[in-house]
Design a protein around this motif. Structure first.
Motif, PDB file in Angstrom:
ATOM      1  N   LEU A   1      13.023 -10.488  -8.338  1.00 33.74           N
ATOM      2  CA  LEU A   1      14.222 -10.981  -7.668  1.00 33.74           C
ATOM      3  C   LEU A   1      14.021 -10.913  -6.164  1.00 33.74           C
ATOM      4  N   ASP A   2      14.760 -11.714  -5.428  1.00 34.07           N
ATOM      5  CA  ASP A   2      14.620 -11.755  -3.974  1.00 34.07           C
ATOM      6  C   ASP A   2      14.686 -10.372  -3.338  1.00 34.07           C
ATOM      7  N   PHE A   3      15.693  -9.613  -3.744  1.00 34.57           N
ATOM      8  CA  PHE A   3      15.858  -8.317  -3.074  1.00 34.57           C
ATOM      9  C   PHE A   3      14.869  -7.271  -3.579  1.00 34.57           C
ATOM     10  N   GLU A   4      14.153  -7.598  -4.651  1.00 35.35           N
ATOM     11  CA  GLU A   4      13.103  -6.689  -5.115  1.00 35.35           C
ATOM     12  C   GLU A   4      11.798  -6.909  -4.344  1.00 35.35           C
ATOM     13  N   LYS A   5      11.675  -8.057  -3.698  1.00 38.47           N
ATOM     14  CA  LYS A   5      10.406  -8.475  -3.086  1.00 38.47           C
ATOM     15  C   LYS A   5       9.800  -7.480  -2.098  1.00 38.47           C
ATOM     16  N   PRO A   6      10.591  -6.993  -1.103  1.00 35.46           N
ATOM     17  CA  PRO A   6       9.982  -6.066  -0.137  1.00 35.46           C
ATOM     18  C   PRO A   6       9.386  -4.840  -0.817  1.00 35.46           C
ATOM     19  N   ILE A   7      10.046  -4.384  -1.865  1.00 35.56           N
ATOM     20  CA  ILE A   7       9.556  -3.205  -2.592  1.00 35.56           C
ATOM     21  C   ILE A   7       8.259  -3.539  -3.316  1.00 35.56           C
ATOM     22  N   VAL A   8       8.290  -4.651  -4.013  1.00 39.35           N
ATOM     23  CA  VAL A   8       7.117  -5.055  -4.793  1.00 39.35           C
ATOM     24  C   VAL A   8       5.918  -5.295  -3.877  1.00 39.35           C
ATOM     25  N   GLU A   9       6.174  -5.864  -2.699  1.00 45.25           N
ATOM     26  CA  GLU A   9       5.074  -6.125  -1.752  1.00 45.25           C
ATOM     27  C   GLU A   9       4.443  -4.819  -1.263  1.00 45.25           C
ATOM     28  N   LEU A  10       5.314  -3.861  -0.938  1.00 51.72           N
ATOM     29  CA  LEU A  10       4.803  -2.558  -0.497  1.00 51.72           C
ATOM     30  C   LEU A  10       4.002  -1.869  -1.605  1.00 51.72           C
ATOM     31  N   GLU A  11       4.531  -1.965  -2.814  1.00 53.73           N
ATOM     32  CA  GLU A  11       3.844  -1.341  -3.947  1.00 53.73           C
ATOM     33  C   GLU A  11       2.441  -1.949  -4.142  1.00 53.73           C
ATOM     34  N   LYS A  12       2.400  -3.250  -3.953  1.00 48.45           N
ATOM     35  CA  LYS A  12       1.125  -3.955  -4.093  1.00 48.45           C
ATOM     36  C   LYS A  12       0.131  -3.451  -3.044  1.00 48.45           C
ATOM     37  N   LYS A  13       0.642  -3.280  -1.827  1.00 48.64           N
ATOM     38  CA  LYS A  13      -0.195  -2.812  -0.726  1.00 48.64           C
ATOM     39  C   LYS A  13      -0.746  -1.417  -1.024  1.00 48.64           C
ATOM     40  N   ILE A  14       0.117  -0.571  -1.568  1.00 45.22           N
ATOM     41  CA  ILE A  14      -0.308   0.792  -1.921  1.00 45.22           C
ATOM     42  C   ILE A  14      -1.431   0.733  -2.962  1.00 45.22           C
ATOM     43  N   GLU A  15      -1.225  -0.126  -3.961  1.00 43.80           N
ATOM     44  CA  GLU A  15      -2.245  -0.284  -5.007  1.00 43.80           C
ATOM     45  C   GLU A  15      -3.572  -0.725  -4.398  1.00 43.80           C
ATOM     46  N   GLU A  16      -3.481  -1.682  -3.449  1.00 43.07           N
ATOM     47  CA  GLU A  16      -4.700  -2.182  -2.795  1.00 43.07           C
ATOM     48  C   GLU A  16      -5.414  -1.070  -2.036  1.00 43.07           C
ATOM     49  N   LEU A  17      -4.612  -0.306  -1.314  1.00 45.34           N
ATOM     50  CA  LEU A  17      -5.187   0.803  -0.545  1.00 45.34           C
ATOM     51  C   LEU A  17      -5.867   1.812  -1.451  1.00 45.34           C
ATOM     52  N   LYS A  18      -5.184   2.096  -2.565  1.00 38.78           N
ATOM     53  CA  LYS A  18      -5.740   3.052  -3.523  1.00 38.78           C
ATOM     54  C   LYS A  18      -7.088   2.546  -4.061  1.00 38.78           C
ATOM     55  N   ALA A  19      -7.114   1.248  -4.371  1.00 32.14           N
ATOM     56  CA  ALA A  19      -8.344   0.647  -4.897  1.00 32.14           C
ATOM     57  C   ALA A  19      -9.449   0.712  -3.841  1.00 32.14           C
ATOM     58  N   ALA A  20      -9.052   0.389  -2.597  1.00 32.50           N
ATOM     59  CA  ALA A  20     -10.029   0.398  -1.507  1.00 32.50           C
ATOM     60  C   ALA A  20     -10.579   1.814  -1.278  1.00 32.50           C
TER      61      ALA A  20
ATOM     62  N   GLY B   1     -14.477   2.418  -1.690  1.00 29.64           N
ATOM     63  CA  GLY B   1     -15.295   2.660  -0.497  1.00 29.64           C
ATOM     64  C   GLY B   1     -15.332   4.111  -0.056  1.00 29.64           C
ATOM     65  N   ASN B   2     -14.738   4.981  -0.869  1.00 30.32           N
ATOM     66  CA  ASN B   2     -14.680   6.384  -0.493  1.00 30.32           C
ATOM     67  C   ASN B   2     -14.110   6.595   0.905  1.00 30.32           C
ATOM     68  N   ILE B   3     -13.144   5.781   1.269  1.00 32.86           N
ATOM     69  CA  ILE B   3     -12.553   5.919   2.602  1.00 32.86           C
ATOM     70  C   ILE B   3     -11.362   6.864   2.507  1.00 32.86           C
ATOM     71  N   GLU B   4     -11.112   7.548   3.562  1.00 32.56           N
ATOM     72  CA  GLU B   4      -9.966   8.465   3.589  1.00 32.56           C
ATOM     73  C   GLU B   4      -8.702   7.704   3.956  1.00 32.56           C
ATOM     74  N   LEU B   5      -7.892   7.383   2.954  1.00 29.11           N
ATOM     75  CA  LEU B   5      -6.664   6.617   3.218  1.00 29.11           C
ATOM     76  C   LEU B   5      -5.433   7.376   2.750  1.00 29.11           C
ATOM     77  N   GLU B   6      -5.631   8.613   2.404  1.00 29.08           N
ATOM     78  CA  GLU B   6      -4.553   9.382   1.788  1.00 29.08           C
ATOM     79  C   GLU B   6      -3.290   9.414   2.631  1.00 29.08           C
ATOM     80  N   ASP B   7      -3.454   9.615   3.919  1.00 28.38           N
ATOM     81  CA  ASP B   7      -2.291   9.695   4.802  1.00 28.38           C
ATOM     82  C   ASP B   7      -1.510   8.392   4.794  1.00 28.38           C
ATOM     83  N   GLU B   8      -2.271   7.300   4.893  1.00 27.33           N
ATOM     84  CA  GLU B   8      -1.635   5.986   4.915  1.00 27.33           C
ATOM     85  C   GLU B   8      -0.898   5.724   3.599  1.00 27.33           C
ATOM     86  N   ILE B   9      -1.538   6.076   2.488  1.00 26.26           N
ATOM     87  CA  ILE B   9      -0.919   5.877   1.180  1.00 26.26           C
ATOM     88  C   ILE B   9       0.352   6.711   1.066  1.00 26.26           C
ATOM     89  N   LYS B  10       0.256   7.935   1.556  1.00 34.14           N
ATOM     90  CA  LYS B  10       1.408   8.821   1.499  1.00 34.14           C
ATOM     91  C   LYS B  10       2.566   8.261   2.336  1.00 34.14           C
TER      92      LYS B  10
END
Lengths: 318, 291
Positions: free
Chosen positions: A5-24, A28-37
């Motif tokens: 739904l439209d109002f769900e979008k910002p949440i879903v987009e952020l969640e997607k970004k978190i997933e991407e960061l986690k995968a990255a 790549g064994n990069i330290e992204l914990e702070d950003e994910i948190k």
């Protein structure tokens, strides 16, 4: 999630970004914990903001969300040994209504409910959860069958409304609803109603008379659909969001008006984000109310039920 | 798409249009009719002398069209003269949802009908037999059922039960009243559940359906009479014809949802012309009471 739904979008987009960061981070064994948190906190905050301030129209959309769990989803989560019965013994079987028996903590319950379809094919087969008279008659038949064996009723309400069609009128849609309401009022076993999605007017009430009426946080229950109301009031269905505000059809509205007894909170983001947790909460609420209702004699149940509905309404005596 | 059940009152205009079209009356024929002397039949277009029409209980002598009449006329027609005593006439609606234009609509309807809401209830006698009677008035916001209508019907049921006298309800309603939201819907449960108490005491209930009786009222007490009588040509059903047409996108069969259609499909017991209404009610009561 299949549908956003439209109002769900910002949440879903952020969640997607978190997933991407986690995968990255993993790859790549990069330290992204702070950003994910940081992002996780942000998404929680955003979710809270959005869901605490939902407009009534947004709740209507959640209640109709294509991924929202339907009656059979809840039955499979809450109960065991489900056996479905079919047909009204008069005309046909209506797939928009399910009825049968299942167990909860070793005890058998009669279960009735509206049933919507998930895929296009299922949607058509279930007539979008809009029953014909035979659906209501099936539900009543099984409730009476269960009552013969002293079995309490759990009714799941989720329908846009009773179907408005030629066959439905020919076979007495109004009569079927009227008879169900009348007969549920005097059914000599406890009845617990759970409004899980759309409580579409008479089509909902036809299986919605009970000792206790529970409602999921984002479910709606209304005398007329916002679209129908808008087309009468403003001659245009596009004013449905305004009509939704005017009709006061959300769970908190209904609790305030004394039409329902309790709101069952939904998981963050709504029932469709976590079926298991939603079902768990419904189960807990059913058990709580049933443990009280099962001690009440059938005569007293009926008297109290008729009294309860007898008190509903606001008027003045001049 | 309007998929609703708690169908409200807007079919009035549609219905009139429908009837006219069916009879092939062209609107070009409009001629100014002096107020009060002549009346044009809504169905066949015949110009009728008001006094004659009045004498004929507002039924067109040419085509038998039953004009919509007020609650007062039904009380006069059905009850023995001077026997009506109104009850609960002090109940009035409240705009508790702060709904668009609701107070204005109430005020206008009060002026038009002399009622505080869409129903009048009380006790009276029919051929000497005591009855509780309720008559709905379509002129009050389309005869819609809100808290007041539901409460008054419930109280009439309780009075009939206490006094053990038959209940008669003359229905005319587009359904539940949108302006009172979910509480209007709950009036269906309030009234239909109370009818069980009447049945328990074996008190007869006769439901008379007039044009139109639909939606929330038809889907509660109006359908649940021990006898269900309809006036000829009344629009009866759950969903309104416009909603059905919009949903199924098909032409509706001729006469769809009219009394004659409902009789054919087994949904009502009989169709009774207005002039025979009282006689029929009396006969039915004598059967039910074995008098």
């Amino acid at each position: 999630m299949a549908f956003v739904l439209d109002f769900e979008k910002p949440i879903v987009e952020l969640e997607k970004k978190i997933e991407e960061l986690k995968a990255a981070a993993e790859a790549g064994n990069i330290e992204l914990e702070d950003e994910i948190k940081r992002l996780t906190q942000k998404v929680e905050k955003l979710r809270k903001e959005i869901y605490q301030n939902l407009t009534r129209w947004q709740r209507v959309q959640l209640a109709r969300h294509p991924d929202r769990p339907y009656t059979l989803d809840y039955i499979s989560q809450i109960f065991t040994d489900w056996v479905e019965f079919h047909g009204d013994r008069l005309f046909a079987d209506d797939p928009a209504v399910v009825a049968g028996f299942a167990k909860l903590d070793g005890e058998t319950f009669t279960i009735v409910g509206h049933q919507k379809g998930r895929t296009t094919k299922e949607k058509l087969e279930r007539n979008f959860g809009m029953p014909h008279p035979e659906g209501y008659r099936k539900a009543m038949r099984i409730m009476k069958l269960g009552a013969k064996f002293g079995r309490p009723v759990i009714s799941f309400v989720d329908t846009p409304g009773a179907f408005p069609g030629i066959g439905a009128e020919e076979r007495g849609q109004a009569l079927a609803i009227a008879e169900n309401i009348r007969d549920m009022a005097v059914l000599p076993v406890p009845i617990i109603v759970v409004v899980t999605g759309e409580g579409g007017s008479g089509g909902a009430l036809a299986i919605g008379v009970g000792d206790v009426v529970l409602m999921l946080e984002h479910a709606i229950y209304s005398v007329i659909s916002p679209e129908g109301c808008a087309s009468i009031l403003w001659r245009d269905a596009k004013y449905a969001p305004d009509a939704a505000e005017a009709l006061k059809l959300t769970a908190p509205d209904l609790l305030e008006l004394g039409v329902i007894d309790e709101i069952i909170p939904e998981p963050p983001g709504g029932a469709h984000r976590d079926l298991k947790l939603t079902a768990e909460r419904i189960k807990k609420a059913i058990k709580k109310h049933y443990s009280r209702l099962k001690k009440v004699s059938p005569d007293k149940l009926i008297r109290k039920r008729i009294e309860k509905y007898g008190k509903m309404g606001i008027y003045k005596e001049e | 798409m309007v998929l609703d059940a708690g169908r409200i009152f807007c079919y009035y205009l549609f219905m009139r249009w429908f009837v006219r079209k069916e009879k092939g009356i062209k609107s070009k024929e409009k001629k100014p009719i002096p107020d009060g002397v002549w009346v044009k039949c809504d169905s066949c277009g015949e110009i009728l002398y008001r006094k004659e029409l009045e004498k004929n209980l507002w039924v067109c002598p040419r085509c038998s069209y039953h004009f919509r009449i007020s609650h007062k006329k039904y009380l006069e027609m059905l009850l023995d003269e001077g026997t009506f005593k109104e009850k609960d006439g002090n109940l009035a609606p409240v705009d508790f949802l702060k709904f668009k234009d609701y107070p204005k609509k109430i005020e206008k309807s009060m002026k038009n009908t002399g009622l505080k809401d869409a129903i009048i209830c009380g006790e009276g006698k029919i051929e000497g037999m005591d009855v509780e009677i309720c008559v709905m008035d379509f002129k009050f916001i389309g005869g819609s059922m809100g808290s007041v209508v539901g409460e008054k019907v419930k109280r009439a049921i309780y009075r009939a039960k206490e006094r053990k006298v038959p209940l008669i309800i003359v229905n005319a309603s587009g359904g539940a009243r949108m302006q009172e939201g979910i509480l209007s819907l709950m009036q269906m449960a309030k009234t239909a559940s109370a009818l069980n108490l009447l049945a328990e005491e074996k008190v007869p209930y006769i439901s008379i359906l007039t044009n139109p009786t639909t939606a929330g009222v038809m889907a509660s007490y109006a359908s649940l009479g021990d006898a269900v009588i309809a006036e000829p040509g009344a629009l009866l059903g759950f969903a309104g014809p416009r909603v059905i047409q919009q949903t199924i996108k098909q032409e509706l069969p001729p006469g769809f949802q009219r009394s004659e259609f409902m009789l054919k499909h087994g949904m009502i017991d009989m169709i009774v012309e207005r002039k025979n209404l009282k006689k029929t009610v009396v006969t039915l009561l004598r059967h039910f009471l074995n008098k």
